[in-house]
Design an enzyme around this catalytic site. Structure first.
Site, PDB file in Angstrom:
ATOM      1  N   ARG A 165       0.877  -1.183   0.000  1.00 16.52           N
ATOM      2  CA  ARG A 165       0.000   0.000   0.000  1.00 16.52           C
ATOM      3  C   ARG A 165       0.906   1.222   0.000  1.00 16.52           C
ATOM      4  NH1 ARG A 165      -5.296   1.380   3.530  1.00 16.52           N
ATOM      5  NH2 ARG A 165      -6.078  -0.035   1.931  1.00 16.52           N
ATOM      6  N   ASP A 191     -17.250   7.017  -1.465  1.00 14.24           N
ATOM      7  CA  ASP A 191     -15.995   6.888  -0.717  1.00 14.24           C
ATOM      8  C   ASP A 191     -15.763   8.217  -0.005  1.00 14.24           C
ATOM      9  OD1 ASP A 191     -13.509   6.024   0.177  1.00 14.24           O
ATOM     10  OD2 ASP A 191     -12.531   6.117  -1.792  1.00 14.24           O
ATOM     11  N   GLN A 208     -10.089  -4.041  -3.371  1.00 14.22           N
ATOM     12  CA  GLN A 208     -11.383  -3.609  -2.858  1.00 14.22           C
ATOM     13  C   GLN A 208     -12.488  -3.893  -3.874  1.00 14.22           C
ATOM     14  OE1 GLN A 208     -12.030  -2.017   0.346  1.00 14.22           O
ATOM     15  NE2 GLN A 208     -14.031  -2.770  -0.322  1.00 14.22           N
ATOM     16  N   CYS A 242     -16.230   1.405   0.692  1.00 13.37           N
ATOM     17  CA  CYS A 242     -15.049   0.590   1.009  1.00 13.37           C
ATOM     18  C   CYS A 242     -14.641   0.713   2.474  1.00 13.37           C
ATOM     19  CB  CYS A 242     -13.905   0.954   0.081  1.00 13.37           C
ATOM     20  SG  CYS A 242     -13.292   2.635   0.263  1.00 13.37           S
TER      21      CYS A 242
HETATM   22  N1  NVA Z   1     -10.015   6.433  -1.405  1.00 12.18           N
HETATM   23  C1  NVA Z   1      -9.623   6.075  -0.061  1.00 12.18           C
HETATM   24  C2  NVA Z   1      -9.848   4.625   0.169  1.00 12.18           C
HETATM   25  C3  NVA Z   1      -9.497   4.145   1.543  1.00 12.18           C
HETATM   26  C4  NVA Z   1      -9.627   2.659   1.697  1.00 12.18           C
HETATM   27  C5  NVA Z   1      -8.165   6.441   0.161  1.00 12.18           C
HETATM   28  O1  NVA Z   1      -7.372   6.262  -0.768  1.00 12.18           O
HETATM   29  O2  NVA Z   1      -7.824   6.927   1.235  1.00 12.18           O
HETATM   30  N1   CP Z   2     -11.128  -0.299   2.488  1.00 17.18           N
HETATM   31  C1   CP Z   2      -9.855  -0.355   2.913  1.00 17.18           C
HETATM   32  O1   CP Z   2      -8.923  -0.573   2.149  1.00 17.18           O
HETATM   33  O2   CP Z   2      -9.729  -0.193   4.253  1.00 17.18           O
HETATM   34  P1   CP Z   2      -8.378   0.052   5.059  1.00 17.18           P
HETATM   35  O3   CP Z   2      -7.852   1.398   4.675  1.00 17.18           O
HETATM   36  O4   CP Z   2      -8.780  -0.020   6.498  1.00 17.18           O
HETATM   37  O5   CP Z   2      -7.396  -1.038   4.693  1.00 17.18           O
END
Ligand code: NVA
Ligand code: CP
Length: 310
Positions: free
Chosen positions: A109, A225, A139, A265
């Site tokens: 990530r 989101d 996701q 999500c």
């Molecule tokens: N669009 C959000 C999703 C979090 C799971 C982000 O990138 O922070």
């Molecule tokens: N939806 C999602 O990816 O959640 P987290 O940021 O908690 O991993």
């Protein structure tokens, strides 16, 4: 003979897999989930190790990958920017060369997709995108599995996207192109999806609407989101003003199909992108959606490491 795919595959974007591979993964996720619910041990990944690299925060992604890998008999190494040399500017290429000599699969990530791609280009083992600024394929994998569980095939259906033209929105578009559904997109001005980033060729897989109510009309699934994704916190105040009309509420759900589902999500901000009535209401499947991250990713890891079973 040790089983394994003949050609190493990464999962960096939703479009890295084909429609028939998704059909297989959804079947496997169902089988793996059923076994888990019946307390049946299923450990095809004994002696396999997953390295998880987090440069951004996570709850669901960490727990789903970590629990899933242990359940399949493997083990997990958890790294963050703060506790590894990645935070001290060790290049992604060098990190990939080293980490991939010691583990069997890597989940990352991070911020830019380009970091993930550089890592994957120098990795000896499959790399999975656990969210970047551009995409969140794991996701959407879980979201579509959840839709199928509740409503059957997603082909030919309409998904309403209400909110930011972000990593989730881009990935929904890629999924629509591959799996044959349509995304009705409504974003505030200035926060549109960039088709070049989304990387979709088939412009028929999405339609743009100025007003979120129009996007929701007749939808089989309404989804949204956070207004501010991770990494964009400096824009928070500006975004709160721009997104004020992009809150999924009962009125939007009322113009969708009567059996429309709501997904998010998570994490969610009640009163911002969605009302409490909708996310905690009868059409919401957000808890199944979150749980399905684990089942779907177990199927994904099994596929990337072992190929097709049977
Ligand atoms: N669009 C959000 C999703 C979090 C799971 C982000 O990138 O922070
Ligand atoms: N939806 C999602 O990816 O959640 P987290 O940021 O908690 O991993």
């Amino acid at each position: 003979m040790k089983p394994g795919p003949s050609l190493m595959r990464h999962y960096l974007q939703f479009k890295d897999l084909r429609a028939e591979e998704y059909a297989y993964l959804f079947e496997r996720a169902h089988i793996i989930k059923t076994r888990f619910k019946n307390y049946e041990r299923y450990q095809p990944l004994v002696d396999r190790t997953l390295a998880m690299i987090f440069e951004k925060a996570s709850t669901r992604t960490r727990v789903s990958f970590e629990a899933g890998m242990y359940q399949m008999g493997g083990s997990v190494v958890h790294l963050t920017t703060g506790d590894s040399q990645l935070g001290r500017a060790e290049p992604a290429e060098d990190s990939a060369r080293v980490i991939s000599r010691m583990v069997d699969i890597v989940m990352i990530r991070t911020y830019e997709q380009s970091m993930l791609e550089r890592f994957a280009a120098h990795s000896r083992v499959p790399v999975i995108n656990g969210l970047t600024n551009e995409y969140h394929p794991c996701q959407i994998l879980a979201d579509i599995f959840t839709f199928i569980e509740h409503r059957g095939d997603i082909q030919g259906k309409v998904v309403a996207w209400v909110g930011d033209g972000n990593n989730m929105a881009n990935t929904w578009l890629q999924a629509a192109e591959i799996l044959g559904f349509t995304v009705h997109v409504s974003t505030p001005s200035g926060y549109e999806i960039d088709p070049a980033v989304a990387g979709v060729r088939d412009t028929g897989c999405y339609k743009l609407f100025n007003h979120p109510m129009q996007a929701c009309e007749g939808a089989h699934l309404v989804t949204t989101d956070v207004w501010t994704s991770m990494g964009y916190e400096a824009e928070n105040e500006e975004r709160r003003k721009a997104f004020v009309d992009w809150c999924v509420d009962d009125e939007m759900m009322a113009v969708a199909r009567p059996d429309a589902l709501f997904m998010h999500c998570l994490p969610a901000h009640r009163g911002e992108e969605v009302t409490a009535e909708v996310i905690d209401g009868p059409q919401s499947v957000v808890w199944d959606e979150a749980e399905n991250r684990m089942h779907a990713q177990k199927a994904l890891m099994e596929y990337l490491l072992l190929g097709r079973i049977g």
